[in-house]
Design a protein around this motif. Structure first.
Motif, mmCIF file in Angstrom:
data_model
loop_
_atom_site.group_PDB
_atom_site.id
_atom_site.type_symbol
_atom_site.label_atom_id
_atom_site.label_comp_id
_atom_site.label_asym_id
_atom_site.label_seq_id
_atom_site.Cartn_x
_atom_site.Cartn_y
_atom_site.Cartn_z
ATOM 1 N N HIS A 162 0.500 -1.345 -0.020
ATOM 2 C CA HIS A 162 0.228 -0.112 0.084
ATOM 3 C C HIS A 162 0.770 1.390 -0.104
ATOM 4 O O HIS A 162 0.934 2.303 -0.433
ATOM 5 C CB HIS A 162 -1.225 -0.310 1.455
ATOM 6 N N SER A 585 -8.974 0.361 0.391
ATOM 7 C CA SER A 585 -8.208 -0.280 -1.296
ATOM 8 C C SER A 585 -8.150 -1.303 -1.635
ATOM 9 O O SER A 585 -8.019 -1.986 0.028
ATOM 10 C CB SER A 585 -6.596 0.296 -1.018
ATOM 11 N N ASP A 591 -6.968 4.885 0.989
ATOM 12 C CA ASP A 591 -6.326 5.633 -0.176
ATOM 13 C C ASP A 591 -6.574 7.041 0.301
ATOM 14 O O ASP A 591 -7.536 6.962 0.640
ATOM 15 C CB ASP A 591 -7.727 5.193 -1.759
#
Length: 602
Positions: A162, A585, A591
């Motif tokens: 991520h 996400s 996000d």
């Protein structure tokens, strides 16, 4: 408050005032005793005492005459100073030292709980005014695990992936919601009919964070680097040639058909790096990597990782100006997850809506927790009957009831599906006992490795196995240790969680990635068989065909007991309704790019 002086006060308080019911009570001390505690000379002790008196922290009563001991009066209550000092450390981003300080000086006091409550207010969305003019929007997030690596080629964990996606881009992006590949660094792409030759056409005007324009040379360098000795080199194992065609086109030739190769190129592992910086000093590069992503790397230490907005991001500037990732120590694990669930709020909006009116978001993770059995090591796990017995001993539904929290459903395979909430996984203690006898199990202990995050589940499983005569020794390791092949190979079984950000690609990754627990624990003949199935799946023209072929591998894992599928879990977060753009996400994290705040007047 001077931090060093305050820590000295706490050291003296711990040594001389612990057990005293209230402050203000004189305590007999000598300069020599104080010097031993403060590790300094008696001359320096006098300077320290003078400063503390000036701050009104103590009153010093020197002994007059031979045989008369000096006295010190502590004026400030320990917990008050300890809490304030920990808060100041946290505000400076020194989270680990703050918890260490509380651990050292706050045993048996409520300071840790009070500090945890304060942290819930410290984290979240905050707008600050700098220099009296410029407002800056920052999101502070607590996490319970450190970043292991930001090198895309070696990434193993979802959180690392991520963070990589905040810093870097890939040629393409896979939109999980829409179920399709969309442009990223490449604005267009195509393949031949056999899916053995792929071409990607690069955007113009994309710049790395250090100011250099991305070129086709950077793309070729990044992919060639990925091919050679990286954990994710499997992505390119069928590649014959990578070359440039003109200034902005990349041509990749494959040995075998791969109809989802464009999805391979949307994996975080296939991120594009700046050739010049990596080649000049790679060690220095990873201290502060430069990519093309929506955020740029800033300060990175054991306490925090700071992201600053990339104002020139080709796909539109993020609304946030920065993100601070705060690494919580293991002993604060539960509290940090509690913070994570309630962290999205705006400090200017906090009084406008009661917490019960906040938006709550619950996401069922696309993956599961599981045990993998090490088939490369001698032990009871070599018997399929033993492995099946352990599977039958674990009552997933009891596990969910007793451990609760984010544990949602019993798992039969990697992913939850429409039938998951209705499915009952077989649990049969009597059959398990019969299989243990048939396997010839002689009471040999098995070693189970896991991380702190899965420790409660590991202890639950060990207790249930122990009730039926199977001794389980648990060893806790951190994510960094699990990067080492020897650690993986020492375990009889590993308990961990797997997350599929992209269904087909991540499933293949489980069987092919270097360092994957499944891959490392399987027999070589099973791996070779699985690779043949994967090649068939990649050549298939429809997702339905691929799903059936990949399902054969999953079925064999389950039927032969190489893997014990355990539970499907969920993630939770809740946020003030004034905070907009909150989406999770595919990796299970917020996000950052599209988060923004709608003011009360908006």
């Amino acid at each position: 408050m001077q931090l060093a002086a305050a820590e000295r006060y706490l050291d003296l308080y711990s040594r001389f005032a612990d057990g005293i019911a209230t402050t203000g009570v004189p305590v007999e001390v000598s300069l020599d005793e104080l010097a031993q505690v403060l590790f300094c000379t008696t001359r320096n002790v006098k300077l320290v005492l003078r400063k503390m008196e000036e701050e009104s922290w103590i009153r010093w009563l020197p002994g007059l005459g031979r045989g008369n001991r000096s006295q010190m009066v502590f004026l400030l209550e320990r917990d008050t100073m300890l809490l304030e000092l920990a808060q100041r450390m946290a505000q400076r981003g020194e989270y680990k030292p703050a918890f260490e300080l509380i651990h050292t000086h706050g045993k048996g006091s409520p300071v840790k709980d009070r500090f945890s409550e304060w942290l819930e207010l410290h984290f979240g969305y905050r707008t600050e005014v700098l220099d009296g003019k410029r407002s800056v929007d920052t999101l502070r997030l607590p996490v319970h695990t450190p970043i292991v690596t930001l090198d895309p080629g070696d990434v193993l964990y979802a959180f690392d992936a991520h963070m990589i996606k905040q810093l870097f881009n890939q040629l393409l992006y896979y939109d999980v919601v829409a179920g399709r590949v969309v442009p990223a660094l490449a604005h267009a792409w195509e393949s031949n009919k056999e899916a053995t030759v792929w071409q990607f056409h690069l955007r113009k005007g994309v710049y790395f964070h250090h100011g250099h324009e991305m070129t086709a040379d950077d793309v070729v360098f990044s992919l060639e680097r990925l091919r050679l000795g990286k954990a994710h080199s499997w992505l390119l194992r069928s590649v014959v040639k990578i070359e440039t065609v003109g200034l902005r086109t990349i041509r990749i030739e494959l040995e075998k058909p791969n109809r989802i190769f464009h999805r391979f190129m949307s994996s975080p592992a296939a991120s594009i790096l700046p050739r010049e910086l990596v080649e000049s000093d790679e060690e220095q590069f990873w201290r502060k990597p430069s990519g093309t992503g929506p955020f740029m790397a800033g300060e990175w230490n054991e306490d925090r990782f700071v992201l600053a907005v990339n104002k020139n991001y080709f796909n539109g500037r993020a609304h946030l100006d920065g993100v601070v990732i705060a690494f919580m120590p293991p002993e604060h694990g539960d509290s940090s997850r509690k913070c994570w669930e309630k962290l999205i709020w705006d400090h200017d909006l906090q009084d406008q809506k009661p917490e019960e009116d906040w938006v709550k978001m619950e996401t069922l993770c696309k993956g599961c927790t599981m045990l993998t059995w090490n088939m490369g090591k001698e032990g009871p796990q070599q018997s399929a009957l033993f492995r099946k017995a352990i599977d039958l001993l674990i009552d997933r539904h009891s596990m969910i009831r007793e451990l609760g929290e984010d544990r949602m459903y019993a798992a039969r395979g990697f992913r939850p599906d429409d039938n998951t909430p209705l499915r009952s996984i077989r649990h049969d203690s009597a059959m398990a006992q019969a299989l243990l006898r048939e396997s010839g199990y002689d009471g040999t202990p098995i070693t189970l490795y896991t991380t702190s995050f899965h420790m409660r589940d590991a202890k639950w499983i060990a207790d249930r196995c122990g009730e039926h005569g199977v001794v389980v020794h648990i060893e806790q390791h951190d994510n960094n240790e699990f990067k080492r092949r020897d650690v993986i190979n020492e375990a009889d079984t590993i308990l961990y969680g797997i997350l599929f950000a992209q269904d087909e690609v991540c499933e293949i990754e489980s069987y092919e990635q270097h360092g994957s627990f499944i891959k490392e624990h399987l027999h070589s003949d099973f791996r070779a068989w699985a690779r043949g199935k994967i090649d068939l799946a990649l050549a298939s023209k429809t997702s339905e065909e691929r799903r059936l072929i990949m399902g054969e591998i999953e079925d064999r894992l389950r039927e032969e007991g190489h893997v014990v599928f355990l539970l499907h879990k969920k993630t939770n977060t809740s946020y003030h309704p004034g905070i907009k753009g909150i989406t999770m996400s595919s990796l299970g994290w917020i996000d950052f790019k599209d988060v923004w705040v709608q003011s009360a007047s908006g």
